[in-house]
Design an enzyme around this catalytic site. Structure first.
Site, PDB file in Angstrom:
ATOM      1  N   ASP A  38       4.653  -6.474   4.410  1.00 36.76           N
ATOM      2  CA  ASP A  38       3.928  -5.279   3.989  1.00 36.76           C
ATOM      3  C   ASP A  38       4.816  -4.037   4.071  1.00 36.76           C
ATOM      4  O   ASP A  38       5.596  -3.880   5.002  1.00 36.76           O
ATOM      5  CB  ASP A  38       2.718  -5.125   4.928  1.00 36.76           C
ATOM      6  CG  ASP A  38       1.828  -3.964   4.543  1.00 36.76           C
ATOM      7  OD1 ASP A  38       1.328  -3.976   3.406  1.00 36.76           O
ATOM      8  OD2 ASP A  38       1.638  -3.064   5.375  1.00 36.76           O
ATOM      9  N   GLU A  96       7.222  -5.885   0.044  1.00 41.13           N
ATOM     10  CA  GLU A  96       6.482  -4.909  -0.740  1.00 41.13           C
ATOM     11  C   GLU A  96       7.098  -3.531  -0.574  1.00 41.13           C
ATOM     12  O   GLU A  96       7.213  -3.025   0.537  1.00 41.13           O
ATOM     13  CB  GLU A  96       5.018  -4.844  -0.271  1.00 41.13           C
ATOM     14  CG  GLU A  96       4.202  -3.814  -1.051  1.00 41.13           C
ATOM     15  CD  GLU A  96       2.926  -3.333  -0.337  1.00 41.13           C
ATOM     16  OE1 GLU A  96       1.913  -3.155  -1.014  1.00 41.13           O
ATOM     17  OE2 GLU A  96       2.966  -3.148   0.902  1.00 41.13           O
TER      18      GLU A  96
END
Ligand SMILES: [Ca+2]
Ligand SMILES: [Ca+2]
Ligand SMILES: [Ca+2]
Ligand SMILES: [Ca+2]
Length: 1122
Positions: free
Chosen positions: A224, A293
């Site tokens: 993330d 990401e």
């Protein structure tokens, strides 16, 4: 269209890895490289216990759907223990499952069943922050020994945050802890304190978390928001961004140079990759993967792949279909975005394509539901990894979630008026399994978000009905094709067949060929697939989009295909059938100009025949043999018309006469005649925007002589106030007041250059007559000066400064260009002979340049100058930048036209000065080997440098009219010093008076005569040789492939069946580089050096083994033949 293939991007996928040996003990290292990753949003996937929230048991129940779809790996959005402040991205225990989803046993069961079904399992890893309820934070806030530095704590006055950093969720990124009497950092919500990766214990702790889940059998991690991991250690204030729309409290208000993509962040990613590799070495099994990401700029994103010495993520998500494209994008935009990722990504890495996720509106909503199949097909047929967000396989649309029903803090914490814009709940509504209560998500009484209202018709079960076309069936078919060898190892080519139709082919010898056609427009389109060379004449429809009227198995001719609005179509040919390859065609002989080298002569500096210090027409005649020797096709002369010389001859006082400095009309006719005898074309500058104020038209107009009143642009107004705020290109207002006429006249350039009025039919006809006049004298065409300025908006509104929307590239300007083209074409009819051409100068943006070529109904210029090697590239550009700029022109130029490449001109510093001397040969090779027209400014063939011209010696008004301190920056005299013919006095430019500009000091070493000495390696000899290659059939008709072989080595190949192949290798960097030629598909085993750059140690004829790395010295450039 003669040239087929220039617009093609070749991307060779895995051709090197395609023969890897698979040993049973090490598992499959490459499983992920062609995989479909399926993102499951657990809350919304399947609710097994009917509490309204999806759960792990639900996912386990539905694994067969993933198997049926052909998915390789499922990735679960966070399922960890969490208070749920940010939808599970606030984790209070990295090693446990949140009870709403089940427990660890449920997870273990999911992993076991997935493995049995051949599915991989990927977990979300959220390393930047924890929940403030995490045990570590509680301990850290209480200063428990060992945990003091687990988070980012700073001292400071409780009223003033330590610096100006802003959180992603608005407001300061700092929160004061009353307990610890210190501030802690949170790049997200204040309930999400940032972990401190400068604390070695924490780094080790997080590595243990990774190992913990690997031990439980997961196959990898999606990391993330990796960009936020580290912050700069100085904690300095961040500067403001240039985003005018961002409010002071919003994240976009600052430029995140200290909180995003820090060098230490990349290093941590490399450490995690090493951990995964180590784990695999110890435990065997298939490769464990990591994907990251971040929404950063491409140069930041691509570094997550690794840096050459260290491997990073297996792939950083490619979000460009989300961030750069939408329902308004055309086929050229899509092609360019695909090319760009493949260009900037190092060739040894694997590409990936993400169409949507839980943070973005549904694909059907962002792109329109009619485009769903086409985008799913595209994502599957592109090389590399495809990432699908759950529901996209059935084309789910955004659901309806009201303000009252909302759950997403990003929406709920904002204003109700921003709900539709801010909330991400719409794309998170429950999966639509069938038409039963709650769409089959559960059989309970409620769901955490409402089910979308269209679920009765739009659901998986409906799409499974046999014999029915559906998004799902198309998706499923495409996944099968993705698993083919063609898709894994084949070449890829993309073409914008029209501005609305994207074509993509995948081909592999002895395997099926696949062609995807994607019409993104709401209108029918006709496309010609013969722009893809080597496609069979007939192809079979394999997968039609649901709106297509074609049936699988029907045969279509590739010559002309009609596509309905939004039609998407996969056609192909089975490898086992005999493939009737279309032979390479030379459908029509190239016209003389289509592979021409146009040589720009700056007459005043070329050759002075009468020793008055100024070059002249007789001088050009004397030197015609140089042009013949060099091999150029056409000479274009900068203005030689009668002129008071206020702007270097661009202020013309008689469009039909010759400036006496340069000679007489008889001299010019003699030049044309001698040039023709020698087979050389002559092109004149045409300066239509303005005349000199000394032109008789202007004098008559100023005196309001009948018939001439409106030859120029006159406007009433008080003598002290210009009619509007327009400024001239040469500074100051674009208007001058005429005391005689008591009106203002417009001049986009100097006050001595009044703009002609093209809204007056008489002016239009006068200027057409000027063109005919010179055609009658025998010129072969025109270069049109600053075409963009021709027309102005008829109402002369104030505009944004300085040169903008109301007086550049007006619609009427294109129309005038089309009229001039028609004049040339008509002239041609009446006076047969070689084609007369026009080419235009404008420095406008791509969407303004391309219409000069023409539109669907009218032909425009033969080519508008392509200045991108001047505007967008320089000595710091790497091979990917150069490739991307080439791709961009070839992508946005409609195929029936001819590209061109300009390296320099009289307005730009010399190539040596904009690039380096090392670049000279490589750039000459590159611009000659590219398809189309090459334009050379006189002197570049010998690598002339900017001359030395002092303020006192200067002539250019752009420099002289400015300040002395801006002289070096403003003046264009440096690139206009006399041509260096030899080492005699004045460099052979003349034998008399001092030249109008000083000869450059280096002329004794750097001159044509020296460079012509036999067997001497010289810029000139290289220019001459590569220019000869341009005349071969391979360079006229052959395919073009370009590759950034490394970030600094540009590779270019031209090939044509039954003809020699030419390969250019060009190291644009100042370091030694090794290039791997095997990235070119089917490269000959042995190539030979045809032309080496002057600094190359390689001799012509040296053989090059394409299986070995080719080591290139700094700036070395080689043309190879094979
Ligand atoms: Ca549940
Ligand atoms: Ca951080
Ligand atoms: Ca002269
Ligand atoms: Ca104008």
């Amino acid at each position: 269209m003669m040239f087929k293939g220039g617009i093609i991007l070749i991307f060779v996928l895995n051709s090197i890895q395609s023969t890897f040996c698979q040993s049973p003990n090490t598992g499959d290292p490459n499983w992920w490289k062609n995989a479909v990753f399926y993102q499951i949003y657990p809350r919304s996937f399947m609710d097994a216990n009917n509490d309204g929230i999806g759960d792990l048991a639900g996912i386990t129940q539905k694994l067969d759907h993933l198997v049926d779809a052909g998915i390789t790996a499922l990735w679960l959005s966070p399922i960890y223990k969490s208070p749920g402040v940010d939808a599970g991205y606030d984790i209070s225990d990295y090693r446990d499952i949140d009870p709403i989803f089940g427990n660890l046993d449920d997870f273990k069961k999911l992993v076991v069943e997935a493995k049995e079904k051949g599915l991989k399992v990927i977990l979300d890893f959220v390393p930047n922050h924890t929940s403030n309820e995490h045990d570590w934070f509680v301990k850290s806030e209480n200063n428990v020994t060992g945990y003091e530095n687990y988070y980012v704590w700073k001292n400071g006055d409780p009223d003033t945050p330590p610096n100006n950093w802003i959180s992603y969720f608005h407001g300061s990124a700092w929160k004061y802890s009353e307990k610890r009497k210190q501030w802690y950092l949170h790049q997200f919500a204040d309930a999400q304190p940032d972990l401190n990766y400068r604390e070695p214990k924490l780094v080790e702790e997080m590595k243990d978390v990774l190992r913990y889940w690997l031990d439980l059998g997961v196959d990898g991690f999606r990391v993330d928001i990796i960009s936020a991991l580290f912050e700069d250690i100085e904690f300095l204030d961040e500067p403001r961004s240039n985003n005018p729309n961002a409010k002071e409290t919003e994240h976009g208000y600052l430029n995140h140079i200290y909180t995003n993509d820090q060098p230490e962040t990349y290093d941590m990613v490399y450490q995690w990759r090493a951990l995964l590799e180590q784990y695999q070495a110890e435990h065997g099994g298939d490769t464990r993967v990591m994907m990251t990401e971040s929404y950063s700029d491409y140069d930041k994103v691509l570094k997550y792949y690794g840096n050459g010495t260290h491997n990073g993520a297996h792939f950083p998500f490619n979000f460009w279909f989300i961030t750069h494209l939408n329902k308004d994008s055309n086929a050229r935009d899509i092609k360019f975005i695909i090319d760009k990722w493949l260009t900037y990504m190092p060739l040894e890495n694997t590409a990936n394509w993400v169409m949507g996720n839980h943070d973005q509106f549904r694909v059907a909503t962002r792109y329109g539901s009619a485009r769903v199949d086409g985008l799913n097909m595209l994502a599957m047929l592109l090389p590399g990894v495809t990432v699908t967000y759950n529901g996209e396989e059935i084309g789910m649309e955004n659901g309806e979630v009201s303000w009252e029903e909302g759950k997403d803090p990003q929406g709920c914490n904002g204003a109700q008026s921003d709900w539709e814009k801010n909330s991400r709940d719409f794309q998170r509504t429950p999966y639509q399994w069938d038409d039963s209560v709650n769409a089959g998500f559960n059989v309970g009484t409620r769901t955490w978000l409402p089910v979308a209202s269209n679920y009765k018709t739009s659901n998986l079960k409906n799409q499974l009905v046999k014999g029915l076309k559906s998004h799902y069936r198309i998706y499923q078919e495409m996944v099968k094709i993705k698993k083919s060898n063609t898709s894994k190892y084949g070449d890829m080519r993309t073409l914008a067949l029209t501005s609305s139709v994207l074509g993509l082919t995948r081909q592999l010898r002895d395997n099926p060929t696949y062609v995807l056609l994607l019409n993104v427009a709401n209108k029918e389109e006709l496309v010609d697939l013969s722009y893809f060379r080597d496609l069979p004449l007939n192809l079979t429809v394999k997968v039609p989009g649901i709106t297509s009227s074609r049936s699988p198995g029907s045969v279509i001719s590739t010559k002309l295909v009609k596509l309905d609005a939004y039609e998407a179509l996969l056609i192909g040919k089975l490898g086992k059938e005999t493939i009737s390859w279309t032979p390479p065609t030379r459908a029509k002989e190239l016209d003389w100009w289509q592979n021409a080298v146009v040589y720009q002569i700056y007459p005043r500096s070329f050759k002075d025949s009468d020793n008055d210090g100024n070059g002249d027409i007789k001088g050009i005649i004397e030197k015609l043999d140089h042009l013949i020797d060099a091999g150029v096709t056409a000479a274009w002369l900068s203005p030689i018309y009668k002129s008071p010389g206020k702007d270097n001859g661009y202020d013309i006082s008689d469009f039909r006469d010759i400036n006496e400095t340069y000679g007489t009309m008889d001299d010019f006719k003699e030049l044309v005649s001698q040039a023709k005898q020698k087979g050389l074309k002559i092109i004149l500058d045409f300066v239509p925007n303005h005349s000199s104020d000394q032109h008789e038209w202007f004098q008559k107009s100023e005196n309001k002589e009948p018939g001439y009143e409106d030859y120029y642009i006159w406007i009433d107004g008080p003598s002290d106030t210009p009619p509007n705020n327009w400024t001239s290109y040469f500074h100051g207002p674009a208007w001058t007041y005429s005391k005689k006429r008591k009106q203002w006249y417009l001049h986009q350039f100097s006050t001595y250059q009044p703009d002609l009025n093209y809204r007056n039919e008489k002016v239009v006809q006068e200027m057409k007559d000027v063109l005919t006049y010179w055609l009658d004298i025998g010129v072969d065409g025109f270069r049109i000066d600053i075409i963009s300025a021709l027309f102005e908006h008829p109402e002369f509104p104030d505009g944004p400064l300085p040169h903008h929307v109301y007086r550049n590239d007006q619609p009427e300007t294109y129309d005038m260009v089309y009229q001039w083209r028609k004049l040339l074409d008509d002239y041609q009819e009446e006076h047969p002979g070689d084609t007369r051409i026009i080419m235009t100068e404008s420095y406008s943006e791509v969407d303004k340049i391309m219409p000069y070529y023409g539109n669907e109904t009218h032909n425009g210029v033969h080519f508008p100058f392509n200045f991108w090697f001047i505007q967008h590239l320089n000595k710091n550009s790497d091979a990917r930048d150069i490739k991307s700029i080439i791709d961009k022109w070839l992508t946005y130029m409609p195929h029936r036209f001819t590209p061109d490449w300009v390296l320099g001109n009289h307005d730009q510093p010399r190539v040596v000065n904009r690039y380096t001397r090392g670049h000279v040969d490589g750039l000459a090779m590159l611009t000659m080997l590219l398809p189309g027209v090459t334009i050379t400014y006189n002197g570049e063939e010998i690598g002339m440098e900017n001359g030395e011209v002092s303020w006192e010696e200067g002539d250019d008004p752009q420099g002289c009219n400015g300040n002395q301190e801006d002289w070096e920056k403003n003046s264009r005299d440096f690139q206009r010093t006399p041509f260096q013919w030899d080492s005699t006095r004045n460099a052979g430019f003349n034998k008399g008076k001092k030249p109008w500009l000083p000869v450059a000091k280096n002329y004794e070493d750097l001159n044509l005569k020296r460079q012509k000495v036999n067997n001497l390696k010289s810029h000139y000899r290289i220019y001459q040789k590569v220019l000869q290659l341009k005349k071969t059939d391979t360079l006229k008709y052959g395919d073009l492939e370009t590759l950034a072989l490394t970030s600094n080595v540009l590779g270019l190949r031209r090939r044509l069946e039954d003809n020699p192949t030419f390969v250019l290798l060009f190291n644009v960097g100042n370091k030694t580089e090794a290039a791997n030629l095997q990235y070119f598909d089917n490269i000959p085993e042995i190539l030979h050096v045809e032309i080496p750059s002057i600094d190359s140690k390689r001799e012509p004829g040296t053989s090059i083994d394409s299986k070995q790395p080719v080591v290139l010295n700094p700036y070395e450039a080689l043309v190879l033949i094979g």
